[in-house]
Design an enzyme around this catalytic site. Structure first.
Site, short mmCIF file in Angstrom:
data_model
loop_
_atom_site.label_atom_id
_atom_site.label_comp_id
_atom_site.label_asym_id
_atom_site.label_seq_id
_atom_site.Cartn_x
_atom_site.Cartn_y
_atom_site.Cartn_z
N ASP A 106 88.54 6.30 33.75
CA ASP A 106 87.87 6.91 34.90
C ASP A 106 88.27 6.30 36.24
O ASP A 106 88.32 7.00 37.25
CB ASP A 106 86.35 6.89 34.72
CG ASP A 106 85.79 5.50 34.47
OD1 ASP A 106 86.57 4.53 34.44
OD2 ASP A 106 84.56 5.39 34.29
N THR A 129 92.01 5.47 26.89
CA THR A 129 91.16 4.28 26.89
C THR A 129 90.56 4.09 25.51
O THR A 129 90.09 5.06 24.90
CB THR A 129 90.04 4.37 27.94
OG1 THR A 129 89.09 3.32 27.72
CG2 THR A 129 89.31 5.70 27.87
N ARG A 175 82.31 -2.61 27.29
CA ARG A 175 81.34 -3.31 28.14
C ARG A 175 80.13 -2.45 28.44
O ARG A 175 78.99 -2.91 28.37
CB ARG A 175 82.02 -3.75 29.44
CG ARG A 175 81.13 -4.53 30.38
CD ARG A 175 81.87 -4.97 31.63
NE ARG A 175 82.30 -3.85 32.43
CZ ARG A 175 83.57 -3.42 32.53
NH1 ARG A 175 84.52 -4.04 31.85
NH2 ARG A 175 83.89 -2.38 33.29
#
Length: 325
Positions: A106, A129, A175
């Site tokens: 992003d 990703t 995360r």
């Protein structure tokens, strides 16, 4: 649009399958008779004219099985500013590149969208990703490989946990996203998955582990997403040591091993489909979109939507961890 001359770059964190995607973009462009160029080191390559000619099938020979990215990647602070994006646009014009394909997450999409809006350059983004947290696609490039890499490591840790009747806290990447956590917890038979979507503080992490009934005796595997406890491994172990004793608890951070390795068959196919689709989209006159795969079909999503919307974890899968532990 005049005859397409396409630049392709990888940006942000690397993920297995990026090379397969680069290969698909290059070979599709050449098949269509277009020019194609590789931009090195992400957006930094645009600012410093670090661009290579890829107008040959041999430029991508043998890379489909390689992890990482042959174009390299970086995070470019200069590109955060309009002045930096102006320099990048001038570089593209000097090289007669009139369209850009960006493979990343992003953050990379935000830069691509701003470049397109400010400079009028057609931009297509592809989700690369391992976190699988991009809205507008069921799977992002690299996610399947990452969860299989993590699973292989967790299976080995399970052997030691069982042999010594220990509690292993295993940290996986993600995360702000629990997709890897949930997938590896289910597939490894873990006793608990702790995800950022349902856990907002260090105290909540501790309480979830304390409430894991399976940890009272025997061996246990608990998977948690990085960032939930701010790297305070020793503090976390101390906080839950009254379950048994501190010696019985082990903490393992899988770390960047999850980003590397040869991509799985699924990631190679996904990357190839998205790479081909990106060239087709440019032919159609598309711009400022992300291309994903939903229910097996190519899907266009506005970059603004892909950036602004959240891709939640699958709640039904999350509930399976507690049911099956």
């Amino acid at each position: 649009m005049n005859r397409l001359s396409i630049g392709v770059l990888t940006s942000g964190g690397d993920s297995p399958g990026m090379n397969a995607c680069i290969r698909a973009v290059v070979r599709t462009a050449l098949y269509k008779g277009y020019s194609v160029y590789g931009i090195k080191n992400g957006y930094s390559g645009l600012l410093h004219n670090d661009i290579i000619d890829m107008n040959s099938d041999t430029s991508v020979s043998g890379i489909i099985a390689l992890g990482g990215t042959i174009l390299k990647t970086s995070r470019c602070k200069e590109f955060y500013h309009k002045e930096g994006r102006q320099v990048a646009a001038e570089c593209l014009k000097q090289r007669n590149i009139n369209a850009l394909i960006v493979i990343g997450g992003d953050g990379s999409f935000t830069g691509a969208s701003l470049l397109s809006e400010e400079q009028g350059i057609p931009v297509i983004c592809l989700p690369g990703t391992i976190d699988n947290d991009i809205y507008g696609t069921d799977m992002s490039i690299g996610y399947d490989t990452a969860i299989n890499t993590a699973l292989s490591a967790i299976d080995k840790i399970r052997d030691t946990a069982t042999s010594h009747e220990r509690i292993f806290l295993i940290e996986v990447m993600g995360r702000d996203s629990g997709h890897i956590t949930v997938a590896t917890a289910i597939s490894s038979g873990a006793e608990k998955a702790i995800v950022p979507e349902h856990t907002k503080s260090f105290e909540e992490v501790v309480n979830q582990i304390r409430n894991c009934a399976s940890c009272k005796e025997g061996s246990s595997i608990i998977i948690l997403a990085e960032g939930l406890h701010k790297g305070e491994d020793a503090k976390l172990i101390k906080a839950i040591s009254d379950l048994e004793n501190e010696e019985r608890i082990r903490y393992t951070r899988l770390g960047h091993i999850q980003r590397g390795g040869s991509p799985s068959a699924y990631d190679r196919i996904l990357a190839s489909r998205l790479g081909v689709a990106s060239v087709h989209a440019l032919e159609e006159g598309q711009s400022n979109i992300m291309i994903g795969l939903i229910s097996g079909k190519i899907k266009y999503t506005q970059i603004s939507e892909a950036i602004s919307k959240t891709k939640d974890i699958n709640q039904s899968l999350y509930s399976l961890v507690d049911i099956l532990h």
